[in-house]
Each structure stands twice: as structure tokens, then as C-alpha cells.
Motif scaffolding. Structure first.
Motif, short mmCIF file in Angstrom:
data_model
loop_
_atom_site.label_atom_id
_atom_site.label_comp_id
_atom_site.label_asym_id
_atom_site.label_seq_id
_atom_site.Cartn_x
_atom_site.Cartn_y
_atom_site.Cartn_z
N ASP A 1 0.84 -1.20 0.00
CA ASP A 1 0.00 0.00 0.00
C ASP A 1 0.88 1.25 0.00
OD1 ASP A 1 -1.97 1.90 0.22
OD2 ASP A 1 -3.03 0.89 1.86
N GLU A 2 1.50 1.51 -1.14
CA GLU A 2 2.42 2.64 -1.28
C GLU A 2 1.73 3.98 -1.00
OE1 GLU A 2 6.07 2.14 -2.68
OE2 GLU A 2 5.23 0.60 -1.41
N THR A 3 0.56 4.17 -1.55
CA THR A 3 -0.13 5.45 -1.43
C THR A 3 -0.44 5.78 0.02
OG1 THR A 3 -1.09 5.19 -3.63
CG2 THR A 3 -2.16 6.78 -2.17
N ARG A 4 -1.03 4.84 0.73
CA ARG A 4 -1.38 5.09 2.13
C ARG A 4 -0.12 5.27 2.98
NH1 ARG A 4 -3.20 2.42 6.83
NH2 ARG A 4 -2.62 0.38 6.04
N TYR A 5 0.92 4.48 2.71
CA TYR A 5 2.18 4.62 3.46
C TYR A 5 2.79 6.01 3.26
CZ TYR A 5 7.16 4.45 4.36
OH TYR A 5 8.44 4.77 4.80
N LEU A 6 2.91 6.45 2.02
CA LEU A 6 3.52 7.76 1.75
C LEU A 6 2.69 8.90 2.33
CD1 LEU A 6 4.84 7.08 -1.84
CD2 LEU A 6 6.21 7.39 0.23
N LYS A 7 1.39 8.76 2.35
CA LYS A 7 0.54 9.77 3.00
C LYS A 7 0.81 9.81 4.50
CE LYS A 7 -3.28 9.95 -0.27
NZ LYS A 7 -4.70 9.66 -0.50
N TRP A 8 0.98 8.63 5.10
CA TRP A 8 1.26 8.57 6.54
C TRP A 8 2.58 9.27 6.85
CZ3 TRP A 8 4.83 7.41 10.10
CH2 TRP A 8 4.42 7.34 11.43
N VAL A 9 3.62 8.97 6.10
CA VAL A 9 4.94 9.58 6.32
C VAL A 9 4.85 11.09 6.20
CG1 VAL A 9 7.28 9.80 5.38
CG2 VAL A 9 6.27 7.54 5.68
N GLN A 10 4.15 11.57 5.19
CA GLN A 10 4.01 13.01 5.00
C GLN A 10 3.22 13.67 6.13
OE1 GLN A 10 1.87 14.24 1.46
NE2 GLN A 10 3.08 16.11 1.34
N ALA A 11 2.20 12.99 6.62
CA ALA A 11 1.34 13.55 7.67
C ALA A 11 1.95 13.44 9.07
CB ALA A 11 -0.02 12.86 7.64
N ASN A 12 3.00 12.63 9.23
CA ASN A 12 3.58 12.38 10.55
C ASN A 12 5.09 12.59 10.56
OD1 ASN A 12 1.24 11.10 12.21
ND2 ASN A 12 1.12 10.17 10.18
N HIS B 1 13.52 10.53 7.49
CA HIS B 1 14.72 9.99 6.87
C HIS B 1 14.44 9.79 5.38
CE1 HIS B 1 18.07 6.71 6.92
NE2 HIS B 1 18.46 7.82 6.33
N GLY B 2 15.28 10.34 4.53
CA GLY B 2 15.06 10.32 3.09
C GLY B 2 14.81 8.96 2.49
N SER B 3 15.45 7.94 3.00
CA SER B 3 15.27 6.61 2.41
C SER B 3 13.89 6.02 2.69
CB SER B 3 16.35 5.65 2.92
OG SER B 3 16.19 5.39 4.28
N MET B 4 13.14 6.65 3.56
CA MET B 4 11.81 6.14 3.88
C MET B 4 10.73 6.65 2.94
SD MET B 4 12.12 4.00 6.35
CE MET B 4 13.57 3.51 5.42
N SER B 5 11.07 7.66 2.10
CA SER B 5 10.04 8.18 1.20
C SER B 5 10.58 8.77 -0.10
CB SER B 5 9.19 9.23 1.92
OG SER B 5 9.99 10.32 2.32
N SER B 6 11.83 8.57 -0.39
CA SER B 6 12.42 9.13 -1.60
C SER B 6 11.79 8.54 -2.86
CB SER B 6 13.93 8.87 -1.63
OG SER B 6 14.46 9.24 -2.87
N ALA B 7 11.40 9.41 -3.77
CA ALA B 7 10.81 8.96 -5.04
C ALA B 7 11.81 8.14 -5.85
CB ALA B 7 10.34 10.17 -5.84
N LYS B 8 13.10 8.31 -5.59
CA LYS B 8 14.14 7.56 -6.30
C LYS B 8 14.17 6.09 -5.91
CE LYS B 8 17.20 11.54 -6.75
NZ LYS B 8 18.50 12.10 -6.36
N ILE B 9 13.63 5.78 -4.74
CA ILE B 9 13.70 4.41 -4.23
C ILE B 9 12.45 3.62 -4.62
CG2 ILE B 9 13.83 3.00 -2.14
CD1 ILE B 9 15.49 5.30 -0.91
N GLY B 10 11.29 4.06 -4.16
CA GLY B 10 10.04 3.37 -4.47
C GLY B 10 9.96 1.97 -3.85
N ASN B 11 8.89 1.28 -4.15
CA ASN B 11 8.65 -0.07 -3.62
C ASN B 11 8.85 -0.16 -2.11
OD1 ASN B 11 8.01 -1.18 -6.15
ND2 ASN B 11 10.17 -1.49 -6.59
N PHE B 12 8.30 0.79 -1.40
CA PHE B 12 8.47 0.82 0.06
C PHE B 12 7.73 -0.33 0.74
CE2 PHE B 12 8.86 5.21 -1.41
CZ PHE B 12 10.15 5.46 -1.00
N THR B 13 6.56 -0.66 0.20
CA THR B 13 5.73 -1.70 0.82
C THR B 13 5.34 -2.79 -0.17
OG1 THR B 13 3.61 -0.61 0.39
CG2 THR B 13 4.77 0.02 2.40
N THR B 14 5.85 -2.72 -1.39
CA THR B 14 5.46 -3.68 -2.41
C THR B 14 6.59 -4.60 -2.83
OG1 THR B 14 5.93 -2.08 -4.15
CG2 THR B 14 3.66 -2.19 -3.38
N GLY B 15 7.78 -4.33 -2.35
CA GLY B 15 8.93 -5.16 -2.70
C GLY B 15 9.23 -6.16 -1.60
#
Length: 90
Positions: free
Chosen positions: A8-19, A44-58
Motif C-alpha cells: 500500500d504505497e499510497t497510504r504509506y507515503l501519505k502517513w509519512v508526509q502527515a507524521n 529519513h530520506g530513504s523512507m520516502s524518496s521517489a528515487k527508491i520506491g517499492n516501500f511496501t510492495t517489494g
């Protein structure tokens, strides 16, 4: 409260941004890496960097909270492991 993010990339990235004062525990799906779960500051940049992706799907899932103690307790209860603090952001 601890929130689990799995495929759930979308919900995860929203959480990081909101918190921005929250914490993100990164854990490998296989739960084989000895230093995981590794906890990071949500900023921390590695937790939401657009360059990385696949935060919760990999190969990794995330569990997050604004309460570090709750995150530690969740890790102990669900994974029988303590959190390892990131040496860069924690």
C-alpha cells in the motif's frame, strides 16, 4: 497506535508526509535479516524518496507510529524482535 503498511504505497507515503515526527520500522518480508526491523525517523530520506520506491510492495513492509514505545512493543509482540535504531537518523 501502530499502522502496518503492506502493498500500500499510497497510504504509506501519505502517513509519512502527515507524521513528520513519527517513526517507521522497516522489516524484510522473510524476517531473516538480523538487524531488522530497523526503525527510522519518518523524515529519513530513504523512507520516502521517489528515487527508491517499492516501500511496501517489494521485499519490505513497514509498520509506523508516532509513539516509539508502541512501535517497540509491536515489534516484540508480532516479530519477537527488538527494533534496531538507524545509526543515521536515530
Amino acid at each position: 497506535m501502530v499502522e502496518l503498511f503492506d502493498n500500500d504505497e499510497t497510504r504509506y507515503l501519505k502517513w509519512v508526509q502527515a507524521n513528520p515526527h513519527g517513526f517507521v520500522a522497516n522489516v524484510d518480508r522473510a524476517v531473516r535479516m538480523p538487524k531488522y526491523p530497523m526503525v527510522h525517523a519518518a523524515t529519513h530520506g530513504s523512507m520516502s524518496s521517489a528515487k527508491i520506491g517499492n516501500f511496501t510492495t517489494g521485499d519490505y513492509i513497514k509498520f509506523c507510529s508516532t509513539d516509539l514505545a508502541a512501535l517497540e512493543q509491536y515489534s516484540q509482540t508480532k516479530l519477537d524482535r527488538s527494533l534496531t535504531r538507524c545509526s543515521i537518523c536515530m
